[in-house]
Design a protein around this motif. Structure first.
Motif, PDB file in Angstrom:
ATOM      1  N   ALA A 139       0.824  -1.211   0.000  1.00  0.00           N
ATOM      2  CA  ALA A 139       0.000   0.000   0.000  1.00  0.00           C
ATOM      3  C   ALA A 139       0.861   1.264   0.000  1.00  0.00           C
ATOM      4  CB  ALA A 139      -0.929   0.015   1.218  1.00  0.00           C
ATOM      5  N   GLY A 140       2.157   1.118   0.268  1.00  0.00           N
ATOM      6  CA  GLY A 140       3.046   2.276   0.308  1.00  0.00           C
ATOM      7  C   GLY A 140       2.779   3.158   1.511  1.00  0.00           C
ATOM      8  N   GLU A 141       2.468   2.536   2.653  1.00  0.00           N
ATOM      9  CA  GLU A 141       2.124   3.325   3.856  1.00  0.00           C
ATOM     10  C   GLU A 141       2.953   2.904   5.062  1.00  0.00           C
ATOM     11  OE1 GLU A 141      -2.562   4.354   3.018  1.00  0.00           O
ATOM     12  OE2 GLU A 141      -2.063   2.783   4.456  1.00  0.00           O
ATOM     13  N   VAL A 142       3.327   3.909   5.846  1.00  0.00           N
ATOM     14  CA  VAL A 142       3.937   3.709   7.161  1.00  0.00           C
ATOM     15  C   VAL A 142       3.099   4.521   8.133  1.00  0.00           C
ATOM     16  CG1 VAL A 142       5.984   3.963   8.603  1.00  0.00           C
ATOM     17  CG2 VAL A 142       6.237   3.508   6.169  1.00  0.00           C
ATOM     18  N   SER A 143       2.481   3.839   9.107  1.00  0.00           N
ATOM     19  CA  SER A 143       1.594   4.495  10.063  1.00  0.00           C
ATOM     20  C   SER A 143       2.164   4.403  11.466  1.00  0.00           C
ATOM     21  CB  SER A 143       0.206   3.843  10.037  1.00  0.00           C
ATOM     22  OG  SER A 143      -0.374   3.970   8.754  1.00  0.00           O
ATOM     23  N   PHE A 144       1.904   5.441  12.250  1.00  0.00           N
ATOM     24  CA  PHE A 144       2.385   5.528  13.624  1.00  0.00           C
ATOM     25  C   PHE A 144       1.199   5.602  14.568  1.00  0.00           C
ATOM     26  CE2 PHE A 144       5.641   7.029  10.844  1.00  0.00           C
ATOM     27  CZ  PHE A 144       6.821   6.564  11.401  1.00  0.00           C
ATOM     28  N   TYR A 145       1.320   4.876  15.696  1.00  0.00           N
ATOM     29  CA  TYR A 145       0.239   4.796  16.678  1.00  0.00           C
ATOM     30  C   TYR A 145       0.781   5.036  18.073  1.00  0.00           C
ATOM     31  CZ  TYR A 145      -2.244   2.542  12.869  1.00  0.00           C
ATOM     32  OH  TYR A 145      -2.838   2.290  11.662  1.00  0.00           O
ATOM     33  N   ASN A 146      -0.046   5.632  18.908  1.00  0.00           N
ATOM     34  CA  ASN A 146       0.244   5.716  20.334  1.00  0.00           C
ATOM     35  C   ASN A 146      -0.319   4.435  20.936  1.00  0.00           C
ATOM     36  OD1 ASN A 146       0.238   6.101  23.091  1.00  0.00           O
ATOM     37  ND2 ASN A 146      -0.674   8.143  23.023  1.00  0.00           N
ATOM     38  N   VAL A 147       0.551   3.498  21.284  1.00  0.00           N
ATOM     39  CA  VAL A 147       0.112   2.218  21.836  1.00  0.00           C
ATOM     40  C   VAL A 147      -0.582   2.437  23.165  1.00  0.00           C
ATOM     41  CG1 VAL A 147       0.897  -0.033  22.692  1.00  0.00           C
ATOM     42  CG2 VAL A 147       1.917   0.945  20.631  1.00  0.00           C
ATOM     43  N   THR A 148      -0.020   3.328  23.977  1.00  0.00           N
ATOM     44  CA  THR A 148      -0.575   3.597  25.304  1.00  0.00           C
ATOM     45  C   THR A 148      -1.992   4.149  25.215  1.00  0.00           C
ATOM     46  OG1 THR A 148       1.670   4.465  25.639  1.00  0.00           O
ATOM     47  CG2 THR A 148       0.261   4.407  27.548  1.00  0.00           C
ATOM     48  N   GLY A 149      -2.223   5.056  24.276  1.00  0.00           N
ATOM     49  CA  GLY A 149      -3.535   5.672  24.142  1.00  0.00           C
ATOM     50  C   GLY A 149      -4.386   5.059  23.057  1.00  0.00           C
ATOM     51  N   SER A 150      -3.890   4.029  22.384  1.00  0.00           N
ATOM     52  CA  SER A 150      -4.611   3.320  21.321  1.00  0.00           C
ATOM     53  C   SER A 150      -5.158   4.256  20.255  1.00  0.00           C
ATOM     54  CB  SER A 150      -5.758   2.500  21.914  1.00  0.00           C
ATOM     55  OG  SER A 150      -5.253   1.558  22.811  1.00  0.00           O
ATOM     56  N   CYS A 151      -4.319   5.172  19.739  1.00  0.00           N
ATOM     57  CA  CYS A 151      -4.817   6.066  18.697  1.00  0.00           C
ATOM     58  C   CYS A 151      -3.789   6.258  17.583  1.00  0.00           C
ATOM     59  CB  CYS A 151      -5.245   7.403  19.280  1.00  0.00           C
ATOM     60  SG  CYS A 151      -3.929   8.346  20.025  1.00  0.00           S
ATOM     61  N   HIS A 152      -4.307   6.514  16.397  1.00  0.00           N
ATOM     62  CA  HIS A 152      -3.486   6.779  15.215  1.00  0.00           C
ATOM     63  C   HIS A 152      -2.875   8.168  15.333  1.00  0.00           C
ATOM     64  CE1 HIS A 152      -3.083   8.309  11.017  1.00  0.00           C
ATOM     65  NE2 HIS A 152      -2.436   7.161  10.900  1.00  0.00           N
ATOM     66  N   ILE A 153      -1.591   8.292  14.920  1.00  0.00           N
ATOM     67  CA  ILE A 153      -0.897   9.580  14.999  1.00  0.00           C
ATOM     68  C   ILE A 153      -0.661  10.172  13.618  1.00  0.00           C
ATOM     69  CG2 ILE A 153       1.276  10.692  15.661  1.00  0.00           C
ATOM     70  CD1 ILE A 153       1.408   8.656  17.985  1.00  0.00           C
ATOM     71  N   TYR A 154      -0.089   9.376  12.706  1.00  0.00           N
ATOM     72  CA  TYR A 154       0.258   9.917  11.391  1.00  0.00           C
ATOM     73  C   TYR A 154       0.514   8.758  10.430  1.00  0.00           C
ATOM     74  CZ  TYR A 154       2.287  13.010   7.882  1.00  0.00           C
ATOM     75  OH  TYR A 154       2.519  13.722   6.730  1.00  0.00           O
ATOM     76  N   THR A 155       0.243   8.984   9.131  1.00  0.00           N
ATOM     77  CA  THR A 155       0.554   8.010   8.094  1.00  0.00           C
ATOM     78  C   THR A 155       1.286   8.690   6.945  1.00  0.00           C
ATOM     79  OG1 THR A 155      -1.312   6.575   8.617  1.00  0.00           O
ATOM     80  CG2 THR A 155      -0.407   6.378   6.398  1.00  0.00           C
ATOM     81  N   PHE A 156       2.429   8.118   6.560  1.00  0.00           N
ATOM     82  CA  PHE A 156       3.134   8.524   5.355  1.00  0.00           C
ATOM     83  C   PHE A 156       2.607   7.657   4.223  1.00  0.00           C
ATOM     84  CE2 PHE A 156       6.208   9.812   8.523  1.00  0.00           C
ATOM     85  CZ  PHE A 156       6.755  10.970   8.000  1.00  0.00           C
TER      86      PHE A 156
END
Length: 191
Positions: free
Chosen positions: A139-156
């Motif tokens: 898909a050409g994606e790298v996504s970042f998540y806050n594991v502690t807060g279970s939320c998406h932060i950013y996707t390249f």
């Protein structure tokens, strides 16, 4: 996208000593890295970061979906993500998609950003102590998540033409403030 990480096992990611800047200290199991206060006597090689205190993961991704986590704790400075295997490791550089990187950083203890141009500041509700990184090569994606807060932060998003490797910059040594390591939690062995 958030549900995808629920179905992926934690990739077995370790750091690669051959790429480690001479000021970096690695744990024996190669799951933890921090900045030391003196230069180690290590063999010179073109794979090693010579100026910036960076290191790559040993794993090389060319296809599929891969998920790993990095404990950042209370460190006030770090950069995490992926980079193309062929990036230059000599001299000073600024990680960005244009130079083969997909990374986020924390600077000055509370300034989060995705390292792109222009530099978008990331407004996080809670300070993450553990980050999840999800690479979807096709898909050409790298996504970042806050594991502690279970939320998406950013996707390249983009197209990956080169093999990708995990990238870690534990910051600069700033007394005891940034001495804590970046740590990779134990994952499930991948074949």
């Amino acid at each position: 996208m958030h549900h995808v990480i629920l179905f992926l096992s934690l990739a077995h990611v370790t750091v690669d000593p051959n790429t480690a800047n001479a000021y970096l200290l690695l744990s024996r199991d190669q799951r933890s890295v921090r900045v030391g206060n003196k230069r180690r006597d290590v063999p010179s090689n073109p794979k090693r970061f010579d100026t910036c205190t960076c290191i790559l993961g040993r794993q090389r991704f060319t296809a599929g979906k891969h998920y790993w986590e990095v404990e950042v704790g209370d460190k006030p400075c770090w950069t995490l993500g992926v980079c193309e295997e062929c990036v230059s490791r000599q001299g000073i550089f600024m990680p960005s998609p244009a130079t083969g990187f997909g990374t986020v950083w924390l600077h000055n203890g509370d300034e989060y950003a995705a390292l792109t141009s222009p530099l978008p500041e990331l407004m996080l509700r809670a300070k993450p102590r553990q980050f999840g990184i999800l690479l979807d090569f096709e898909a050409g994606e790298v996504s970042f998540y806050n594991v502690t807060g279970s939320c998406h932060i950013y996707t390249f998003s983009g197209i990956f033409l080169e093999p990708l490797r995990p990238y870690f910059y534990p910051g600069v040594r700033a007394g005891s403030l940034n001495d804590a390591p970046l740590t990779l939690p134990q994952g499930t062995q991948q074949p």
